[in-house]
Design a protein around this motif. Structure first.
Motif, PDB file in Angstrom:
ATOM      1  N   VAL A  45       0.877  -1.163   0.000  1.00 49.89           N
ATOM      2  CA  VAL A  45       0.000   0.000   0.000  1.00 49.89           C
ATOM      3  C   VAL A  45       0.918   1.218   0.000  1.00 49.89           C
ATOM      4  N   THR A  53     -13.944  -3.653   1.103  1.00 47.88           N
ATOM      5  CA  THR A  53     -13.074  -2.821   1.924  1.00 47.88           C
ATOM      6  C   THR A  53     -11.765  -3.569   2.100  1.00 47.88           C
ATOM      7  N   TYR A  88      -8.128  -4.071   4.055  1.00 44.83           N
ATOM      8  CA  TYR A  88      -7.559  -3.863   5.383  1.00 44.83           C
ATOM      9  C   TYR A  88      -6.040  -3.826   5.242  1.00 44.83           C
ATOM     10  N   TYR A 145      -6.104  -1.586   9.468  1.00 43.40           N
ATOM     11  CA  TYR A 145      -6.936  -0.417   9.201  1.00 43.40           C
ATOM     12  C   TYR A 145      -7.753  -0.605   7.928  1.00 43.40           C
ATOM     13  N   LEU A 175      -9.786   0.535   4.579  1.00 41.38           N
ATOM     14  CA  LEU A 175      -9.825   1.613   3.589  1.00 41.38           C
ATOM     15  C   LEU A 175     -10.793   1.210   2.488  1.00 41.38           C
ATOM     16  N   THR A 200     -12.847   2.073  -1.314  1.00 37.74           N
ATOM     17  CA  THR A 200     -12.392   2.374  -2.668  1.00 37.74           C
ATOM     18  C   THR A 200     -12.168   3.866  -2.889  1.00 37.74           C
ATOM     19  N   ASP A 201     -12.799   4.723  -2.112  1.00 35.26           N
ATOM     20  CA  ASP A 201     -12.616   6.163  -2.288  1.00 35.26           C
ATOM     21  C   ASP A 201     -11.209   6.623  -1.913  1.00 35.26           C
ATOM     22  N   ALA A 202     -10.439   5.800  -1.197  1.00 33.39           N
ATOM     23  CA  ALA A 202      -9.069   6.138  -0.811  1.00 33.39           C
ATOM     24  C   ALA A 202      -8.042   5.664  -1.835  1.00 33.39           C
ATOM     25  N   ILE A 203      -8.487   4.925  -2.847  1.00 29.61           N
ATOM     26  CA  ILE A 203      -7.577   4.295  -3.807  1.00 29.61           C
ATOM     27  C   ILE A 203      -7.531   5.077  -5.113  1.00 29.61           C
ATOM     28  N   LEU A 222      -2.598   4.965  -3.107  1.00 31.33           N
ATOM     29  CA  LEU A 222      -3.639   5.761  -2.451  1.00 31.33           C
ATOM     30  C   LEU A 222      -3.803   7.116  -3.112  1.00 31.33           C
ATOM     31  N   LEU A 225      -3.113  12.365   0.121  1.00 31.79           N
ATOM     32  CA  LEU A 225      -3.531  12.517   1.516  1.00 31.79           C
ATOM     33  C   LEU A 225      -3.596  13.958   1.905  1.00 31.79           C
TER      34      LEU A 225
END
Length: 81
Positions: A16, A34, A36, A61, A63, A65-68, A78, A81
């Motif tokens: 990641v 989701t 992890y 944690y 995460l 799909t909106d974080a990818i 990602l 940020l």
């Protein structure tokens, strides 16, 4: 990335990575679209995740799909940020 993206176990064990290249950990599992992230994986964790034998730990944690930003063969990148 579009929220219509579907995550599956094929990304388990992938690195990641942030958009600046910093590595956060590995994908330890995928549940209900989701992923992890294990932030402190050891070699054993990486191998077990690649084989699909690892399990999501309480310390991992989530995460969505909106974080990818994108998924490649060996990494999940990602969004900024």
């Amino acid at each position: 990335m579009a929220s219509s993206m579907t995550l599956d176990e094929s990304i388990e064990g992938n690195r990641v990575v942030a958009n600046d290249g910093d590595e956060f950990g590995i994908v330890s599992g995928v549940r209900s679209n989701t992923m992890y992230v294990d932030l402190d994986p050891g070699l054993d964790d990486r191998l077990l995740a690649r084989l699909g034998w690892d399990d999501v730990a309480q310390s991992d944690y989530p995460l969505g799909t909106d974080a990818i930003a994108r998924v490649t063969d060996d990494a999940v990148h990602l969004e900024e940020l």
